[in-house]
Design a protein around this motif. Sequence first.
Motif, PDB file in Angstrom:
ATOM      1  N   PRO A  37     -12.844  -9.240   2.508  1.00 24.54           N
ATOM      2  CA  PRO A  37     -13.473  -9.370   3.822  1.00 24.54           C
ATOM      3  C   PRO A  37     -14.602 -10.387   3.813  1.00 24.54           C
ATOM      4  CG  PRO A  37     -13.196  -7.082   3.265  1.00 24.54           C
ATOM      5  CD  PRO A  37     -12.843  -7.878   2.032  1.00 24.54           C
ATOM      6  N   GLY A  38     -14.686 -11.129   4.893  1.00 26.06           N
ATOM      7  CA  GLY A  38     -15.757 -12.094   5.008  1.00 26.06           C
ATOM      8  C   GLY A  38     -15.408 -13.449   4.451  1.00 26.06           C
ATOM      9  N   THR A  39     -14.264 -13.555   3.792  1.00 21.61           N
ATOM     10  CA  THR A  39     -13.891 -14.854   3.234  1.00 21.61           C
ATOM     11  C   THR A  39     -12.795 -15.523   4.047  1.00 21.61           C
ATOM     12  OG1 THR A  39     -12.131 -13.952   1.857  1.00 21.61           O
ATOM     13  CG2 THR A  39     -14.353 -13.967   0.924  1.00 21.61           C
ATOM     14  N   GLY A  40     -12.324 -14.816   5.044  1.00 16.80           N
ATOM     15  CA  GLY A  40     -11.224 -15.339   5.832  1.00 16.80           C
ATOM     16  C   GLY A  40      -9.942 -14.584   5.594  1.00 16.80           C
ATOM     17  N   TRP A  41      -9.890 -13.802   4.542  1.00 15.06           N
ATOM     18  CA  TRP A  41      -8.675 -13.043   4.240  1.00 15.06           C
ATOM     19  C   TRP A  41      -8.845 -11.625   4.768  1.00 15.06           C
ATOM     20  CZ3 TRP A  41      -4.720 -15.828   2.408  1.00 15.06           C
ATOM     21  CH2 TRP A  41      -5.030 -17.074   1.853  1.00 15.06           C
ATOM     22  N   ASN A  42      -8.782 -11.510   6.095  1.00 13.05           N
ATOM     23  CA  ASN A  42      -9.073 -10.229   6.709  1.00 13.05           C
ATOM     24  C   ASN A  42      -7.858  -9.375   6.991  1.00 13.05           C
ATOM     25  OD1 ASN A  42     -11.885 -10.445   6.906  1.00 13.05           O
ATOM     26  ND2 ASN A  42     -11.688 -11.821   8.643  1.00 13.05           N
ATOM     27  N   GLU A  43      -6.659  -9.913   6.761  1.00 17.90           N
ATOM     28  CA  GLU A  43      -5.480  -9.159   7.157  1.00 17.90           C
ATOM     29  C   GLU A  43      -5.446  -7.826   6.434  1.00 17.90           C
ATOM     30  OE1 GLU A  43      -1.720 -11.074   6.608  1.00 17.90           O
ATOM     31  OE2 GLU A  43      -0.580  -9.324   7.270  1.00 17.90           O
ATOM     32  N   GLN A  44      -5.282  -6.791   7.202  1.00 18.49           N
ATOM     33  CA  GLN A  44      -5.136  -5.460   6.645  1.00 18.49           C
ATOM     34  C   GLN A  44      -3.660  -5.171   6.447  1.00 18.49           C
ATOM     35  OE1 GLN A  44      -7.828  -2.244   8.318  1.00 18.49           O
ATOM     36  NE2 GLN A  44      -7.964  -3.770   9.924  1.00 18.49           N
ATOM     37  N   VAL A  75       0.859  -1.181   0.000  1.00 16.54           N
ATOM     38  CA  VAL A  75       0.000   0.000   0.000  1.00 16.54           C
ATOM     39  C   VAL A  75       0.900   1.236   0.000  1.00 16.54           C
ATOM     40  CG1 VAL A  75      -1.772   1.264   1.257  1.00 16.54           C
ATOM     41  CG2 VAL A  75      -1.780  -1.252   1.276  1.00 16.54           C
ATOM     42  N   SER A  91      -7.392  -4.707   2.333  1.00 18.45           N
ATOM     43  CA  SER A  91      -7.431  -6.153   2.549  1.00 18.45           C
ATOM     44  C   SER A  91      -8.096  -6.807   1.351  1.00 18.45           C
ATOM     45  CB  SER A  91      -8.133  -6.524   3.851  1.00 18.45           C
ATOM     46  OG  SER A  91      -9.514  -6.234   3.783  1.00 18.45           O
ATOM     47  N   ALA A  98     -11.174  -4.196  -0.233  1.00 16.80           N
ATOM     48  CA  ALA A  98     -11.509  -3.351   0.920  1.00 16.80           C
ATOM     49  C   ALA A  98     -10.419  -2.322   1.165  1.00 16.80           C
ATOM     50  CB  ALA A  98     -11.708  -4.204   2.168  1.00 16.80           C
ATOM     51  N   PHE A 155      -1.126  -2.131   5.854  1.00 18.67           N
ATOM     52  CA  PHE A 155      -1.125  -0.689   6.041  1.00 18.67           C
ATOM     53  C   PHE A 155      -0.125   0.002   5.124  1.00 18.67           C
ATOM     54  CE2 PHE A 155      -3.801   0.354   9.658  1.00 18.67           C
ATOM     55  CZ  PHE A 155      -4.053  -0.893  10.205  1.00 18.67           C
ATOM     56  N   TYR A 170      -9.446   1.039   3.916  1.00 21.56           N
ATOM     57  CA  TYR A 170      -9.781   1.706   5.173  1.00 21.56           C
ATOM     58  C   TYR A 170      -8.912   2.953   5.342  1.00 21.56           C
ATOM     59  CZ  TYR A 170     -10.697  -3.297   6.051  1.00 21.56           C
ATOM     60  OH  TYR A 170     -11.079  -4.599   5.958  1.00 21.56           O
ATOM     61  N   TYR A 187     -14.582   3.219   5.551  1.00 23.89           N
ATOM     62  CA  TYR A 187     -14.302   1.889   5.006  1.00 23.89           C
ATOM     63  C   TYR A 187     -15.030   1.746   3.673  1.00 23.89           C
ATOM     64  CZ  TYR A 187     -15.449  -3.168   4.665  1.00 23.89           C
ATOM     65  OH  TYR A 187     -15.658  -4.453   4.231  1.00 23.89           O
TER      66      TYR A 187
END
Lengths: 116, 112
Positions: free
Chosen positions: A98-105, A4, A95, A31, A107, A33, A48
């Motif tokens: 979201p919602g699929t298990g790949w939530n790591e953000q 990022v 990320s 996603a 930065f 943020y 978000y």
Amino acid sequence: GAGVSQSPSNKVTEKGKDVELRCDPISGHTALYWYRQSLGQGLEFLIYFQGNSAPDKSGLPSDRFSAERTGGSVSTLTIQRTQQEDSAVYLCASSFAPGTGWNEQFFGPGTRLTVL
Amino acid sequence: GENVEQHPSTLSVQEGDSAVIKCTYSDSASNYFPWYKQELGKRPQLIIDIRSNVGEKKDQRIAVTLNKTAKHFSLHITETQPEDSAVYFCAASLYNFNKFYFGSGTKLNVKP
């Protein structure tokens, strides 16, 4: 691959001026943020974006703050009529799905905003 | 909305000792709890996370425990090293909605 990125890295502005902060998320991340981190403080959620859904703006502190995300990729955070209390580091994160298990953000390096 | 509280705000330990950081959350619907490490002048990075269907997760010297009934979760670092010195943030999220609420951070100082 590229992470990022945010620009500018530092921004000094005078009280009352408008500023635009840019975030380029990781390619393919749906996603995005925005957070604000004041000196020695935690991360304050601002807004978000998820895909083409309406953004969650519940964290924006006032109507002077707005953000958009064009084409599901780059995002711009705009602060109008800046105040000294807006001085902080503004962090962007993205990320994958979201919602699929790949939530790591992941930065970005942040933009340090100083309002004189 | 969700409220995450984190303690202590600062923690100083001797190299080789263990460090424990605790967080509480208010929304019983939260079900995903990541921990981030932020070194001085750098961006936060995920170090470990836990979902509400498990009570403990370990990764080498780092472990996280979750007590859903009491709505608190903790980060445990064993055999601390100077490079563990950083600010650690806990967070809580609703898995499907992916909105994150962060704690205020713990500044960990590991003395050589």
